[in-house]
Design an enzyme around this catalytic site. Structure first.
Site, PDB file in Angstrom:
ATOM      1  CD1 TRP A  21      -2.246   2.006   0.298  1.00  0.00           C
ATOM      2  CD2 TRP A  21      -2.771   1.428   2.401  1.00  0.00           C
ATOM      3  NE1 TRP A  21      -3.228   2.872   0.735  1.00  0.00           N
ATOM      4  CE2 TRP A  21      -3.573   2.537   2.024  1.00  0.00           C
ATOM      5  CE3 TRP A  21      -2.943   0.881   3.675  1.00  0.00           C
ATOM      6  CZ2 TRP A  21      -4.516   3.117   2.888  1.00  0.00           C
ATOM      7  CZ3 TRP A  21      -3.881   1.452   4.526  1.00  0.00           C
ATOM      8  CH2 TRP A  21      -4.659   2.552   4.131  1.00  0.00           C
ATOM      9  CG  ASP A  51      -1.959  -7.629   0.309  1.00  0.00           C
ATOM     10  OD1 ASP A  51      -2.805  -8.486   0.009  1.00  0.00           O
ATOM     11  OD2 ASP A  51      -2.243  -6.449   0.614  1.00  0.00           O
ATOM     12  CE1 TYR A  56      -4.410  -0.615  -0.989  1.00  0.00           C
ATOM     13  CE2 TYR A  56      -2.600  -2.149  -1.204  1.00  0.00           C
ATOM     14  CZ  TYR A  56      -3.757  -1.744  -0.567  1.00  0.00           C
ATOM     15  OH  TYR A  56      -4.249  -2.476   0.493  1.00  0.00           O
ATOM     16  CG  HIS A 122      -9.782  -3.657  -1.442  1.00  0.00           C
ATOM     17  ND1 HIS A 122      -8.974  -2.802  -2.165  1.00  0.00           N
ATOM     18  CD2 HIS A 122      -9.383  -3.526  -0.153  1.00  0.00           C
ATOM     19  CE1 HIS A 122      -8.148  -2.184  -1.349  1.00  0.00           C
ATOM     20  NE2 HIS A 122      -8.382  -2.596  -0.116  1.00  0.00           N
ATOM     21  CB  SER A 153      -9.417  -7.731   2.119  1.00  0.00           C
ATOM     22  OG  SER A 153      -8.837  -6.885   3.082  1.00  0.00           O
TER      23      SER A 153
END
Length: 328
Positions: A21, A51, A56, A122, A153
């Site tokens: 991220w 990940d 992002y 997500h 997630s």
């Protein structure tokens, strides 16, 4: 660095992975050069799990990963990405097979691969986890070869428990750290029973558990620790693990007293997470090569004693749980 199976999937991953991220955005100014250096350092240290997500940096993170892996060549780490947050508005009805396939196709291009190792929904609206057709669509995309596997997630432990009712879900990504201990109450037991991989994110509570943040720390305008303090942009639990800033600083000072001499607080916090055998991989981020190296070193720390683990649990129960345990 220790390596082990990733749940039911045919991948072997390091217990500490690379959370990408920070090299994408929303963490202040992280240059592309620093992002590349951080990823190279992580891979050099033996990390075999990365990940990322399509949002992002609007694909920046995925593209940096693709470039670095192409430059390095050789054996590839497992790369997990996420899909769903590109929806505007981000609502359950947007989680159609057509939309997810479009997001997956975009990530395939960004990551320069023919099939994604793992795609994760997500942090979808809770309602998505009650829609069989969403997971049936992912099954079809897996059969078509666009993804090797899929997971979810989540924000809440209840969402994690619901998601693993679907047999195709091979992994759950969830916030778990010294300041967010609820997943260990029930979810971890169920995940272990079903051999579902657990990816622990926000392991340092957005840097609080690095011990380097103080009341005087200034965060850039484009850093979520500035603009999402109260959940203005996304779930507040993603910023400082949902802990009020002043409370977090108080708790950090008590945690600091538990850290063995010669060990960094961040490394201690990562090792604390790995003490729970249900955790498959923990994914700290890194702004530069030095942070990536320090994260990797946590894997080889000596085990944390039962007394220290009990003391950490007491800090959580007294100071942190009243603010977060009932929410996530």
């Amino acid at each position: 660095m220790r390596q082990h199976a990733f749940g039911r999937m045919p991948f072997t991953v390091s217990d500490i992975g690379f959370g990408a991220w920070q090299i994408g955005g929303a963490w202040g100014d992280v240059s592309e050069a620093d992002g590349r250096a951080a990823l190279h350092a992580a891979l050099d240290a033996g990390m075999t799990f990365i990940d990322t997500a399509d949002v992002y940096g609007d694909g920046r993170s995925e593209k940096i990963i693709a470039d670095v892996l192409k430059e390095r060549g050789g054996a590839r780490p497992m790369v997990a990405t996420k899909a769903g947050r590109r929806l505007a508005p981000h609502v359950a009805d947007g989680y159609t097979k057509a939309n997810l396939e479009a997001f997956i196709d975009r990530s395939l291009k960004n990551l320069a691969v023919d099939s994604l190792d793992l795609v994760q929904l997500h942090c979808p609206p809770t309602e998505v986890l009650y829609r069989q057709e969403v997971f049936a669509g992912l099954d079809e995309l897996q059969k078509a070869g666009k993804i090797k596997g899929y997971g979810v997630s989540v924000e809440k432990a209840e969402e994690a428990l619901k998601a693993i009712e679907f047999p195709g879900v091979v992994s759950i990504q969830i916030i778990y750290n010294i300041f967010r201990q609820r997943p260990a109450d029930l979810f971890f037991k169920e995940a272990k029973r079903k051999n579902v991989a657990v990816i622990a994110r926000v392991p340092l509570a957005s840097g609080l558990l690095s011990g380097k943040i103080s009341r005087d720390t200034a965060f850039a305008s484009d850093d979520h620790r500035n603009f999402n303090r109260n959940g203005e942009a996304f779930d507040v639990g993603e910023t400082f693990a949902g802990v009020p800033f002043e409370v977090g600083l108080q708790a950090v000072e008590e945690v600091r007293a538990l850290v063995p001499a010669g060990t960094g607080m961040a490394a201690f916090a990562l090792k604390w997470i790995l003490t729970n055998e249900a955790v498959t991989v923990v994914i700290p981020g890194a702004r530069n090569a030095e942070q990536a190296k320090a994260n990797a070193a946590a894997s080889d720390l000596a085990p944390i004693s039962a007394d220290v683990m009990a003391a950490a649990k007491d800090i959580y129960a007294r100071l942190i749980a009243p603010h977060v345990h009932h929410r996530w």
